[in-house]
Design an enzyme around this catalytic site. Sequence first.
Site, PDB file in Angstrom:
ATOM      1  N   LYS A 116      55.183  59.587  28.900  1.00  0.00           N
ATOM      2  CA  LYS A 116      54.980  58.620  29.994  1.00  0.00           C
ATOM      3  C   LYS A 116      55.244  59.277  31.364  1.00  0.00           C
ATOM      4  CE  LYS A 116      53.911  55.806  26.792  1.00  0.00           C
ATOM      5  NZ  LYS A 116      54.660  54.772  26.111  1.00  0.00           N
TER       6      LYS A 116
HETATM    7  C1  LIG Z   1      54.893  53.901  24.951  1.00  0.00           C
HETATM    8  C2  LIG Z   1      54.471  52.502  24.797  1.00  0.00           C
HETATM    9  C3  LIG Z   1      55.307  51.504  24.275  1.00  0.00           C
HETATM   10  C4  LIG Z   1      56.622  51.789  23.617  1.00  0.00           C
HETATM   11  O1  LIG Z   1      57.490  52.529  24.337  1.00  0.00           O
HETATM   12  P1  LIG Z   1      58.661  53.317  23.600  1.00  0.00           P
HETATM   13  O2  LIG Z   1      59.480  53.769  24.767  1.00  0.00           O
HETATM   14  O3  LIG Z   1      58.047  54.433  22.840  1.00  0.00           O
HETATM   15  O4  LIG Z   1      59.394  52.360  22.743  1.00  0.00           O
HETATM   16  C5  LIG Z   1      54.854  50.199  24.277  1.00  0.00           C
HETATM   17  N1  LIG Z   1      53.635  49.871  24.730  1.00  0.00           N
HETATM   18  C6  LIG Z   1      52.790  50.806  25.206  1.00  0.00           C
HETATM   19  C7  LIG Z   1      51.458  50.369  25.699  1.00  0.00           C
HETATM   20  C8  LIG Z   1      53.170  52.142  25.238  1.00  0.00           C
HETATM   21  O5  LIG Z   1      52.317  53.068  25.675  1.00  0.00           O
END
Ligand SMILES: *Cc1c(COP(=O)(O)O)cnc(C)c1O
Length: 403
Positions: free
Chosen positions: A202
């Site tokens: 991210k």
């Molecule tokens: C990455 C992501 C999540 C979950 O995040 P985590 O930190 O891995 O628990 C949820 N929704 C979307 C759209 C994502 O890309």
Amino acid sequence: MQSAKKHSSAIALEGGLPVRGEILPYGRQSIDDEDIEAVNKVLRSDWLTTGPMVHEFEKLFAKAVGAEEAVAVNSGTAALHCAVAAIDLEPGDEVIVSPITFAATANAVVYQHGVPKFADVDPKTLLIDPNKVEAAITPRTRAILATDYAGQPCNYDRLRQIANKHHISLLTDGCHALGAAYHSQPVGTIADMTAFSFHPVKHVTTGEGGMITTHSPDVAKRLRILRNHGITTDHRARELKGTYHYEMVTLGFNYRLTDIQCALGISQLKKLPSWLCRRREIASHYDRALKDIPGVTPLAHVPHSTHAYHLYVVQLDLSSFSADRSTFHAALRAEGIGANVHYPALHLHPYYRDKFGTHPGQFPVSEKACETILSLPLFPLMTKQDEEDVVTAVRKVADHFRR
Ligand SMILES: *Cc1c(COP(=O)(O)O)cnc(C)c1O
């Protein structure tokens, strides 16, 4: 790779020379010495968790997004779960979600014994279609949980109208969209609550981590209780008051983010503006290059919005090629390009079919799109050569399979 040109007719999947030797991943974190120093400092301090870094990270994150409040939790999934828990879903209550999102979006609803109701997407942007959202509303609907897929904001003018009209909550899965904006309103300030993730792929990372933003101090207070077992004070607050007394007022979770991770987050956040610029720069290079590669089309841009480019997603016009998406993907991988698929249609996973009776044919736009999409590598530390390699490999593979 000087000989790539000589062998350009043979793709690596069929024994030709690959565009590059080492696989370029679709996403990757950027960690520098400053990040490492920030983490080291906390490791030597008194507070490894529930300490001062948590508040500092929340304050800086809220400021970066323009939100009143930010509540740190230990994953994006925890952020989604807390947001859904904070609207006091009753068992059987419905929340509208997109089929084109990560499983965690709908799972958060199920954790609270709710029912995810899928609504199909727009074929050009793959964002939830407000008309389909409106059609999915029933007397049990409690919220819309919209995913700002790839980093583009959904149609919030319409979604807000619908939410207000039906007296339901508007929540955003903003895990792709840190730094995005809709009509100059930053994602994180639009919905009642917005969930962010700090997973390494991210925009900024804490290893694992997440954040919920909201404009309501009352909601933020409730979220802080939910992340700490449903208890009204945390260890440090009691320590500061010199008391052992505490009360558990609701069923919460241990979703606390450590000070070690918050220190990393604070250090990462400083670089967000430059990383967003770099992501947009790479995306605009791809946009220009793909104009000359028929059959490989980027998602449409949402007008009046700022894209955060978590992902760079292309749609393959499979009628132009003698290969399906899976062969296209394998061919790119053989060239050294780690393309990926975000996502297989969520309602077609065995769990959702078994438990909620979803099935093929229900959301035709999503189902079709899920067979044609590929995410190309996109992360701030990519070099110009990496960008060129992606374009070269996509062109080589597309030309090879073109009918
Ligand atoms: C990455 C992501 C999540 C979950 O995040 P985590 O930190 O891995 O628990 C949820 N929704 C979307 C759209 C994502 O890309």
